[in-house]
Write an enzyme that holds these catalytic residues in place. Structure first.
Site, PDB file in Angstrom:
ATOM      1  N   LYS A   8       0.827  -1.202   0.000  1.00  0.00           N
ATOM      2  CA  LYS A   8       0.000   0.000   0.000  1.00  0.00           C
ATOM      3  C   LYS A   8       0.872   1.268   0.000  1.00  0.00           C
ATOM      4  CE  LYS A   8      -2.977  -1.913   3.208  1.00  0.00           C
ATOM      5  NZ  LYS A   8      -4.306  -2.086   3.896  1.00  0.00           N
ATOM      6  N   TYR A  48     -12.514  -2.698  -2.299  1.00  0.00           N
ATOM      7  CA  TYR A  48     -12.951  -2.713  -0.899  1.00  0.00           C
ATOM      8  C   TYR A  48     -14.480  -2.690  -0.785  1.00  0.00           C
ATOM      9  CZ  TYR A  48      -8.201  -2.084   0.960  1.00  0.00           C
ATOM     10  OH  TYR A  48      -6.886  -2.265   1.329  1.00  0.00           O
ATOM     11  N   ASN A 111      -1.224  -0.034   7.365  1.00  0.00           N
ATOM     12  CA  ASN A 111      -0.665  -1.328   7.771  1.00  0.00           C
ATOM     13  C   ASN A 111       0.080  -2.020   6.637  1.00  0.00           C
ATOM     14  OD1 ASN A 111      -2.833  -2.031   6.243  1.00  0.00           O
ATOM     15  ND2 ASN A 111      -3.963  -3.065   7.866  1.00  0.00           N
ATOM     16  N   HIS A 114      -1.943  -5.411   1.934  1.00  0.00           N
ATOM     17  CA  HIS A 114      -3.234  -6.093   1.866  1.00  0.00           C
ATOM     18  C   HIS A 114      -2.975  -7.500   1.363  1.00  0.00           C
ATOM     19  CE1 HIS A 114      -7.387  -7.079   0.842  1.00  0.00           C
ATOM     20  NE2 HIS A 114      -6.877  -7.588  -0.266  1.00  0.00           N
ATOM     21  N   GLU A 125      -9.966 -10.845  -6.488  1.00  0.00           N
ATOM     22  CA  GLU A 125      -9.018  -9.731  -6.466  1.00  0.00           C
ATOM     23  C   GLU A 125      -7.956  -9.858  -7.567  1.00  0.00           C
ATOM     24  OE1 GLU A 125      -7.665  -9.658  -2.384  1.00  0.00           O
ATOM     25  OE2 GLU A 125      -9.626  -9.018  -1.649  1.00  0.00           O
TER      26      GLU A 125
HETATM   27  P1  CMP Z   1      -6.747  -4.419   4.507  1.00  0.00           P
HETATM   28  O1  CMP Z   1      -6.227  -5.753   4.894  1.00  0.00           O
HETATM   29  O2  CMP Z   1      -6.281  -3.844   3.203  1.00  0.00           O
HETATM   30  O3  CMP Z   1      -8.347  -4.453   4.519  1.00  0.00           O
HETATM   31  C1  CMP Z   1      -9.151  -3.338   4.801  1.00  0.00           C
HETATM   32  C2  CMP Z   1      -8.346  -2.143   5.222  1.00  0.00           C
HETATM   33  O4  CMP Z   1      -9.090  -1.151   5.879  1.00  0.00           O
HETATM   34  C3  CMP Z   1      -7.308  -2.596   6.256  1.00  0.00           C
HETATM   35  O5  CMP Z   1      -6.319  -3.364   5.649  1.00  0.00           O
HETATM   36  C4  CMP Z   1      -6.896  -1.262   6.829  1.00  0.00           C
HETATM   37  O6  CMP Z   1      -5.989  -0.557   5.987  1.00  0.00           O
HETATM   38  C5  CMP Z   1      -8.236  -0.536   6.843  1.00  0.00           C
HETATM   39  N1  CMP Z   1      -8.912  -0.675   8.133  1.00  0.00           N
HETATM   40  C6  CMP Z   1      -9.454  -1.767   8.672  1.00  0.00           C
HETATM   41  N2  CMP Z   1     -10.020  -1.502   9.867  1.00  0.00           N
HETATM   42  C7  CMP Z   1      -9.851  -0.180  10.055  1.00  0.00           C
HETATM   43  C8  CMP Z   1     -10.213   0.705  11.095  1.00  0.00           C
HETATM   44  N3  CMP Z   1     -10.909   0.291  12.165  1.00  0.00           N
HETATM   45  N4  CMP Z   1      -9.879   1.990  10.976  1.00  0.00           N
HETATM   46  C9  CMP Z   1      -9.204   2.420   9.893  1.00  0.00           C
HETATM   47  N5  CMP Z   1      -8.826   1.623   8.864  1.00  0.00           N
HETATM   48  C10 CMP Z   1      -9.145   0.342   8.957  1.00  0.00           C
END
Ligand code: CMP
Length: 131
Positions: A8, A48, A111, A114, A125
């Protein structure tokens, strides 16, 4: 088995693309497709889809469209589950050391990676990013 990963915008900005890909390669997974791209708001909504109605979606959309990402398809035995284990739990604060998020992230949004959460998600995906 194949799975999709996205490195990301924070991974690209922080110069962690090589370090993160190395984790997957060292485990024995093979990179079989890879490209750099920028998320549009439409792509964010498609990828998403399950999160569009969640309260954190506006922030997620802002983040995922904020800079280039690297999309890749990884191939290997039980790739979906193995990659999820290497990546670690969503929240970098809770992710254990030794996982990618545990070692490099202090956020539940920024984070870094993904990874598809099931073989069905992986199929969907991979089609989105590689046709
Ligand atoms: P990802 O695994 O890409 O799947 C959904 C994404 O939404 C997740 O990683 C985070 O980047 C984001 N995400 C999930 N939960 C939260 C949250 N509570 N607050 C903000 N971002 C979130």
């Amino acid at each position: 088995m194949q799975t999709l990963i996205l490195l990301k915008p924070d991974a690209v900005e922080r110069g962690l693309v090589g370090a993160i890909l190395k984790r997957f390669e060292e485990k024995g997974l093979q990179i079989v497709r890879m490209k750099m791209l920028c998320f549009t708001p439409e792509l964010a909504q498609q990828h998403y889809a399950e999160h569009v109605s969640k309260p954190f979606y506006p922030a997620l959309k802002q983040y995922i469209t904020s800079g280039p990402v690297v999309a890749a398809v990884l191939d290997g035995v039980e790739a979906v589950a193995v990659v999820r284990q290497l990546v670690g739990p969503t929240n970098g604060i809770e992710a254990p050391p030794g996982t990618i998020r545990g070692d490099y992230s202090l956020s539940n949004q920024r984070n870094l990676v993904h990874a598809s959460d099931s073989p069905e998600s992986a199929e969907r995906e991979i089609k989105i990013f590689f046709g």
